[in-house]
Design a protein around this motif. Structure first.
Motif, PDB file in Angstrom:
ATOM      1  N   SER A 165       0.823  -1.219   0.000  1.00  0.00           N
ATOM      2  CA  SER A 165       0.000   0.000   0.000  1.00  0.00           C
ATOM      3  C   SER A 165       0.857   1.269   0.000  1.00  0.00           C
ATOM      4  CB  SER A 165      -0.940   0.005   1.196  1.00  0.00           C
ATOM      5  OG  SER A 165      -0.172   0.167   2.376  1.00  0.00           O
ATOM      6  N   ASP A 166       2.080   1.192   0.553  1.00  0.00           N
ATOM      7  CA  ASP A 166       2.873   2.415   0.623  1.00  0.00           C
ATOM      8  C   ASP A 166       4.154   2.341  -0.197  1.00  0.00           C
ATOM      9  OD1 ASP A 166       3.975   0.460   2.112  1.00  0.00           O
ATOM     10  OD2 ASP A 166       4.544   1.747   3.799  1.00  0.00           O
ATOM     11  N   LYS A 167       4.352   1.230  -0.918  1.00  0.00           N
ATOM     12  CA  LYS A 167       5.584   1.090  -1.683  1.00  0.00           C
ATOM     13  C   LYS A 167       5.377   0.117  -2.846  1.00  0.00           C
ATOM     14  CE  LYS A 167      10.478   0.050  -1.133  1.00  0.00           C
ATOM     15  NZ  LYS A 167      11.566  -0.348  -0.228  1.00  0.00           N
ATOM     16  N   ALA A 168       5.835   0.497  -4.024  1.00  0.00           N
ATOM     17  CA  ALA A 168       5.812  -0.408  -5.175  1.00  0.00           C
ATOM     18  C   ALA A 168       7.240  -0.538  -5.657  1.00  0.00           C
ATOM     19  CB  ALA A 168       4.916   0.161  -6.271  1.00  0.00           C
ATOM     20  N   GLU A 169       7.714  -1.764  -5.805  1.00  0.00           N
ATOM     21  CA  GLU A 169       9.133  -1.975  -6.099  1.00  0.00           C
ATOM     22  C   GLU A 169       9.297  -2.972  -7.236  1.00  0.00           C
ATOM     23  OE1 GLU A 169      11.309  -3.417  -2.725  1.00  0.00           O
ATOM     24  OE2 GLU A 169      13.222  -2.679  -3.507  1.00  0.00           O
TER      25      GLU A 169
END
Lengths: 445, 445
Positions: A246-250
């Protein structure tokens, strides 16, 4: 060929209607929707057994609005089809701003509401191939990528468009032959709206070059829809190898560096959307592409509250942790002021033509800030909490803390620049909230 | 920003010019090409050392043509840049038909000829972002797929377009500021050509909606160019797994069935192009897709002389072996006649407005046939062998035996419907050769 047969072909080609469907037909009273209703009615009796209902939304925008509502009710009576109506004085609600877009949103909200009520699984609208041509030219003019150039779809969620492959001219001939009455939507002849300008001034010129313009654009959009679908599938494949929270896409550099530059940007844009609910512009995407491709690691500021970060093995988009220190609260001290905030430059003008802020309020103190809790808005029918307003306006949770708001000393919200800026930019008048790089996409659509 | 600096940015962005290049600048005398010349001249002296030459093609289409030629020669003299010119009376050559397209082809032929002569590795043309917007709108109107919607390229073979990101308005301001004289191309104001209609009637309306229309379309085409490039790469990957010979292109079903429907059709189209020199239309491509996806084997007729064949393991496009039995030779016995040939329906009309065939020739015998050898054409300056004519007109070898020709009893060719049909269809007059599904693509371009 008989228009009904042609519409049946469209219905079959795009699997629009199946036997047993409950179809809510949106009828404005204009030629397209009236023709659609009559054709669906015939089809329901002769070819595909469906339950048919009519919905009419009275925008109360014109003198003829009430007459149109009565007209649709009469048609419903004569065909023995139930009619659902709703009246909403949009001029009052909107103050006349951005009215076409708001009318559209309210209309769709109404249609979905009635559909849910009567358990309709389809909502049929009268959009024709002529409307598609208009939309495509409008989107080309405004700039919208492949998605805009392919125009609206023959089917999307519950919405179906059985006249997708039919021109306005064919609709009018059908009505004339059968002597079916309809109402002319006079707003269509107004030059006020860009769409009407395209319909009245541009399309007739282009038809001098190609009399089958609508059919040609219909064919073009079919190719574009298929290309778009292919691109989406490719992006999905890459996206499935990214790690999205929800707070990071990697995503690993070895994966993202190996794809075509076009897919790289499309994938990054989807990653950003998944955690922010917004899309990036092309300049930002290019900057990210550059960062990913160069040798060194680095960081890049995206929209407010989001960062792109490249380290040795991966590229990630991260939501900045919101902490009290990041909050902004700036007191406005004069009637016109240019204020620098971490989110951008904010031009405050208490005497703009849309929204005059009385001197005594300024004197008591006006603040530009991020929300702290306890803010409220005043409406004619009473107060509303800012939080509730955000929910109603479908502002993504992640954005609520980042949106700059303008409040009085009493915590009354008097302006939310991000939510309303589109209107103001468009009308090219004094602007009280601009310069923020992004808006909430599709808020007005 | 100074226009020269902006043009330098464009040159850098698209790698248009390198130090040491020999650049032939095409100058009509109109504002765009004159501004281009002055900017390139400045750049050659201050930023990028290049050898600069001027080429001017005199179409002899208007009264002002000679004055324009002299004007360009004078500019060349004043700037001390060599000028190459050529005069060709296109009205005489074409009889006034399809003149804009033919003028364009002749102009490019001339430019490439001079470039070769002076060993220029670049040919610079004055196309602007305004021209790009026109082209995109024109192609959308006529229907042209992604390739058409992305418009012309900033660089293609030797051709470079340094004003690709500059609008007409910016060009005109530049000329005005520096008091550089230019000639107005009056044909630009004629409503005769579709392009001018778009320029004069359509674009001004669209600019009311979006004053930065050109920049917006420029951005749109950048996205489309990149999407097109990605699609091409994907097709190339699949094509590399096909087996392509001169008379047969074959691909395994397991490969072609596994790709997205969009790529399937694009790949098949490229396979067809590789053996026929032509592309298929969308209807044919859909029929092939259907054939490939269904369970049974089957065959499908493509254009004349080509077949699609699906067997258990592969799909192939095959050139039909040309044998004497396949040749057609049908005698026309009356002045107007509808003749069925294996290639399609042929409507013969001896008294059409373009090409009257005297009764005595009909009496002696007129034939519709495939070439057998020994056919010739009569020109004002003498006879020409059909074979030589085909070579000059760049008719692909593979097609020459399949083209229906109309000959007299003396083997004089009096009509080749495929080569000339475009003109006639466009003008909507009596047509003597139609109904053939395909033409030779790009023949007139």
């Amino acid at each position: 060929m008989d228009l009904k047969k042609r519409v049946l072909q469209t219905i079959k080609k795009f699997s629009l209607i199946s036997p047993g469907d409950t179809v809510l037909c949106a009828v404005s009273g204009g030629p397209d929707s009236v023709a659609l209703l009559f054709i669906l009615n015939e089809i329901s009796k002769e070819e595909i057994p469906i339950s048919l209902y009519i919905a009419h939304f009275n925008h109360m925008l014109r003198e003829e609005s009430d007459e149109e509502e009565n007209f649709v009710k009469e048609i419903g009576n004569s065909l023995n089809i139930p009619v659902f109506t709703e009246r909403k004085n949009l001029k009052e609600i909107t103050g006349g701003k951005n009215i076409e877009a708001i009318a559209r949103r309210e209309r769709y909200k109404f249609l979905y509401k009635i559909a849910q009520k009567i358990e309709a699984n389809k909502i049929a609208t009268g959009h024709t191939a002529s409307d598609l041509a208009e939309t495509v030219i409008f989107n080309l003019t405004k700039g919208s990528g492949i998605k805009g150039l392919r125009g609206f779809l023959p089917k999307r969620e519950k919405i179906i468009r059985p006249l997708f492959e039919t021109t306005k001219e064919e609709v009018e001939n059908y009505l004339k032959e059968r002597k079916i009455p309809y109402r002319i939507d006079f707003s269509n002849f107004s030059m006020k709206f860009s769409r009407n300008l395209i319909r009245i001034k541009v399309i007739p010129e282009l038809k001098k070059i190609n009399p089958s313009l609508e059919k040609t654009i219909l064919r073009e959009t079919a190719t574009l829809r298929e290309a778009e679908d292919f691109i989406k599938e490719e992006v999905k494949k890459i996206l499935s190898r990214a790690n999205i929270r929800s707070d990071k896409a990697e995503i690993s550099l070895s994966i993202i560096k190996a794809v075509h530059p076009f897919i790289l940007k499309e994938t990054i844009n989807e990653m950003f959307f998944k955690i922010s609910g917004e899309y990036l512009n092309r300049t930002k995407l290019k900057a990210i592409e550059h960062l990913i491709k160069k040798d060194e690691s680095g960081e890049i500021d995206l929209k407010k509250g989001f960062k792109g970060r490249k380290d040795q093995n991966s590229f990630s988009i991260e939501k900045e942790q919101f902490s009290p220190e990041n909050k902004v609260k700036i007191k406005v001290t004069s009637e016109t002021e240019k204020i620098e905030t971490p989110s951008g430059t904010f031009i405050f003008n208490a005497k703009n033509p849309h929204f005059e802020i009385p001197e005594e309020i300024i004197k008591k103190g006006v603040f530009i800030k991020n929300r702290e809790g306890g803010e409220w808005l005043q409406f004619p029918y009473g107060r509303k909490k800012l939080k509730k307003f955000f929910i109603e306006k479908k502002v993504p949770v992640k954005l609520r803390d980042f949106l700059p708001i303008v409040v009085t000393a009493d915590n009354e919200v008097i302006w939310i620049p991000e939510l309303f800026k589109k209107t103001y930019i468009k009308e090219n008048q004094n602007i009280i909230g601009v310069r923020f790089e992004s808006g909430i996409k599709n808020f007005d659509n």
